[in-house]
Structure formats: C-alpha cells, structure tokens
Design an enzyme around this catalytic site. Sequence first.
Site, short mmCIF file in Angstrom:
data_model
loop_
_atom_site.label_atom_id
_atom_site.label_comp_id
_atom_site.label_asym_id
_atom_site.label_seq_id
_atom_site.Cartn_x
_atom_site.Cartn_y
_atom_site.Cartn_z
N SER A 159 0.84 -1.19 0.00
CA SER A 159 0.00 0.00 0.00
C SER A 159 0.89 1.25 0.00
CB SER A 159 -0.96 -0.05 1.20
OG SER A 159 -2.00 0.89 1.07
N ASP A 252 -9.63 -4.56 -5.22
CA ASP A 252 -8.92 -3.44 -4.60
C ASP A 252 -9.03 -2.20 -5.48
OD1 ASP A 252 -7.15 -1.71 -3.34
OD2 ASP A 252 -5.39 -2.99 -3.62
N HIS A 282 -7.88 -5.26 -0.76
CA HIS A 282 -6.71 -4.56 -0.26
C HIS A 282 -6.37 -5.06 1.15
CE1 HIS A 282 -3.91 -1.19 -0.57
NE2 HIS A 282 -4.11 -0.97 0.72
#
Length: 310
Positions: A159, A252, A282
């Site tokens: 991320s 995601d 995610h």
Amino acid sequence: MPLDPYTKGLLDMLVEAQRPKTWQLTPPEAREGMLALVKYVDAKDVPIGRIDDASLPGPTGPLAYRCYTPVGATAAQLPGLIYFHGGGFVIGDLDTHDGMCRLLANASGCRLVSCAYRLAPEHKFPAAINDGFAAARWVAEHTAELGIDLQRLAIGGDSAGGNLAAVVCLLAKRAGGPVPALQVLFCPRTDGAADTQSMRDFATGYLLEQKSIDWFAAHYGAPDLFDFRVSPLRAEDVAGLPPLHMHTAEFDPLRDEGKAYADRLAAAGVATRYVCHPGMIHHFYAMAGAIPYGRTALEAAGAAIKQALA
C-alpha cells in the site's frame, strides 16, 4: 472470480460490528482502530528464527527497525529484504505487520528489515520519503553487520509502503545507487491522481474505500500529485529500475494503478512479474489470520523472491 468466502465473511463481520470508517476518525483513533483489527486478523504465533529490535539514524532522529531472521537460517550472510508497512502514510507500524513480515521472511529466506518512518499529519510529505530513503541507504551501508549480502538486497512494501519502496528505487537510481536487486510491491499506491475503473468499481464496501483514500491523502499533504515521489507511475524515466514483483488484488481500488506500473516498467525493459490475486481485497496479505489465502499468497511471493535472489 467472486469475492473469497473468508474475505466476504470478514467484510460482513465489520459491517455487523458497525465499526466507524477510517475517514470518520481522527488519526490517533484510526491508529488504534488498525491495532484492534490486527488482533483479530493478523497471523498469530508464526515461528521465526530470531527478531532484533533496534534503531537507525534518520534525517531528524532515530527510526525504529525490526530485523527478522528466518527459521532454519544458518548462513552468516543471507539475502535481505527492506520492508515498509502500509497505512496511507498515517496509520500502521512495525507491530501491525509483524505476522506478515514473519511469514515473508520465512518463505523468502531473507533477513527482513522492517523499517518505521514518520507518519502524517504530524509529519507531512515528504517526511516518509526522506525517512525511507535514509533507512534504505543505512541498511545498504550496514549489510555486513546485519548479516545481509548486499548483492542480494531487495526492497518491498504494501500500500503506502509499496509506494515508498517504489519511490526509494527511483531516488536510488537518480542518486547513482545503491539500487536494490529487486522490488516487491503489494497493492501499492502508484498514482496519487488515479481515476481508474477499479477505483470506481470498488469505491465502497471493500475495506479500503475512496473516502479513506482521500482522507489519507489530505493528511499526507503532498502539494503536487504529479510529483514522482507521490506518483511513481508518473516518473519521467523508469528504465534501469530493479526487477519488479507486483502483487494486486482483484477487489482493490488500487488494482489498476498497480497493473499500470507493472506495464510501464515492463515496456521500459524492466523484468516484471505481475500477479493479480483473485477474490482478494486490499490488505489481504496482512490478514492471514482471517483470510487463509493471505498465507498462501505470501508463501508463493516469498518463493518467487527466493528464486529471484538466488
């Protein structure tokens, strides 16, 4: 592929618990919320050969790091993996990604160095970038004492941490080295100005939501979304970067920009391995305690790292 049943069960549980959304919280509240989630979803009691907690010199003061030696490691020097945790540059720490780092260290055979960095809004852009670059350079300069082979030193993150790892590679290339031997990115943010199909399709209901992405960005405070330090996808030149292992998740919002970054590097001649994990959301990779596929994916990712650094 439909949403993974364990993942759907987790999302349903979060809805039933009526947990506030990240964007409805203050940063300290969001950090506490992530730690509470970790207690439920993180892989528990993962054996590891050794853990060493220490600090390294950052631009404005010490930065914590945690070094994981994999189970069964006997060589004085091992391949290395510098790792940056995710959390939108606002939340997350060494503890929130402990289970993931243990699994990845064991699967890859790497001595994994999980590096902390300053968080926003207390420390806005480019504090995290400066810290990440300083940490990566320090690890590269101290591989002998860390028991890492400099020629087999990779970098990775998830991320926001994936964004940080990608940017550090770009900065290292510009600075003339040392450039990591491999970059491993899990569901990274690669374009701060992205307007993609996945961003629209999964704007709500899949853990990471559009309003949370906007909340993170507002706290991070980057003034120019086209700056390559914010959006590595928009860097002028990506040729000569380290080989890339890119991991995205089917459900995601960041999926398409991750794929775009992999495509961009491949077009520039960078050796690229791309995996879109079906049925996943995610952060699935750091929730192996609730999503069994998270462990499977990390074991496969680690095996690919091991092969790439052999």
